[in-house]
Design an enzyme around this catalytic site. Sequence first.
Site, PDB file in Angstrom:
ATOM      1  N   LYS A  18       0.831  -1.211   0.000  1.00  0.00           N
ATOM      2  CA  LYS A  18       0.000   0.000   0.000  1.00  0.00           C
ATOM      3  C   LYS A  18       0.867   1.263   0.000  1.00  0.00           C
ATOM      4  CE  LYS A  18      -1.994  -1.161   3.910  1.00  0.00           C
ATOM      5  NZ  LYS A  18      -1.240  -2.437   4.152  1.00  0.00           N
ATOM      6  N   ARG A  93      -9.546   0.732   8.833  1.00  0.00           N
ATOM      7  CA  ARG A  93      -9.124  -0.635   9.125  1.00  0.00           C
ATOM      8  C   ARG A  93     -10.182  -1.384   9.915  1.00  0.00           C
ATOM      9  NH1 ARG A  93      -3.249   0.580   8.752  1.00  0.00           N
ATOM     10  NH2 ARG A  93      -2.077  -1.359   8.774  1.00  0.00           N
ATOM     11  N   ARG A 127      11.738  -5.375   4.979  1.00  0.00           N
ATOM     12  CA  ARG A 127      11.444  -3.948   4.747  1.00  0.00           C
ATOM     13  C   ARG A 127      12.443  -3.048   5.463  1.00  0.00           C
ATOM     14  NH1 ARG A 127       5.431  -1.673   5.396  1.00  0.00           N
ATOM     15  NH2 ARG A 127       5.541  -2.582   7.486  1.00  0.00           N
ATOM     16  N   ARG A 160      11.510  -1.184  10.987  1.00  0.00           N
ATOM     17  CA  ARG A 160      10.415  -0.849  11.896  1.00  0.00           C
ATOM     18  C   ARG A 160      10.345  -1.867  13.026  1.00  0.00           C
ATOM     19  NH1 ARG A 160       5.127   0.402   8.314  1.00  0.00           N
ATOM     20  NH2 ARG A 160       4.245  -0.736  10.090  1.00  0.00           N
ATOM     21  N   ARG A 171      -0.192  -8.518  13.820  1.00  0.00           N
ATOM     22  CA  ARG A 171      -0.782  -7.577  12.857  1.00  0.00           C
ATOM     23  C   ARG A 171      -1.639  -8.313  11.842  1.00  0.00           C
ATOM     24  NH1 ARG A 171       4.480  -5.042  10.940  1.00  0.00           N
ATOM     25  NH2 ARG A 171       3.212  -3.884   9.452  1.00  0.00           N
TER      26      ARG A 171
END
Length: 218
Positions: A18, A93, A127, A160, A171
Amino acid sequence: MNTQSMKLIFLGPPGAGKGTISKMVTERLGLPQISTGDMFRAAVKEKTELGLKVQSILAAGGLVPDELTIAIVKERLSWPDVRQSYILDGFPRTIAQADALAEFSELDAAVDFEVKDDLILFRLTGRRVCRSCGAIYHMVTKPPKVEGVCDICGGELYVRNDDKEETVKARLSAYHLETEPLIGYYNKKNVLLTIDGSPDAETVYNAFISKIGHFLKK
Ligand code: ADP
Ligand code: ADP
Ligand code: ZN
């Protein structure tokens, strides 16, 4: 395509791409991106009142309460730069957030990026994000030219703290429980657009552009 008036939300599990696709759309078409995740991380970094409230929730991979989340998005959507167009990346969400959004803004499309759970873990653990400009990298699929350094601004790349395996699992379960029902919700409203998020980013971007073009002409 009339990008002067295009209000979109980006749905999809963590790691679906996203942020990556929003940033491509922002750079190439000029649509402003609103990322609730970026807003919360900035608040944590600056130790604001909001930041202190949400810090442990982000670290655990849970969802910030609807009331807080809706309030910051509502405020952000009152700014003049997003009067005509925006991409909401990571909001709504929950169904309650979607109902609230419907009260204060009209949507052109809800774009759902589909990626299977096994690919997500690979994407998130690789990431890296630029501390200065927020650019998104991946150790395998989008490595920076120099390890640890942002190609765009020279900033430091970091991992992160919610991208470690245990937190990713939390998550993902929050996603399946709270967020996935939004696919049916927006389908019923006839604004749902589904994109296969698993190929490379350029292919996903092109599929998005072609589908949204057709969709908005209808
Ligand atoms: P990702 O891009 O991996 O999906 P985000 O950067 O969008 O993650 O979000 C990071 C974290 O911020 C989430 O795990 C959650 O704790 C919080 N968050 C972001 N958006 C929302 C939202 N709309 N509602 C509740 N919590 C949110
Ligand atoms: P989200 O915002 O949905 O959590 P990101 O855009 O931050 O997802 O992407 C998660 C990770 O996967 C990043 O490391 C990014 O570089 C990488 N990535 C994103 N899209 C793709 C893609 N289409 N192919 C391969 N890697 C991707
Ligand atoms: Zn940078």
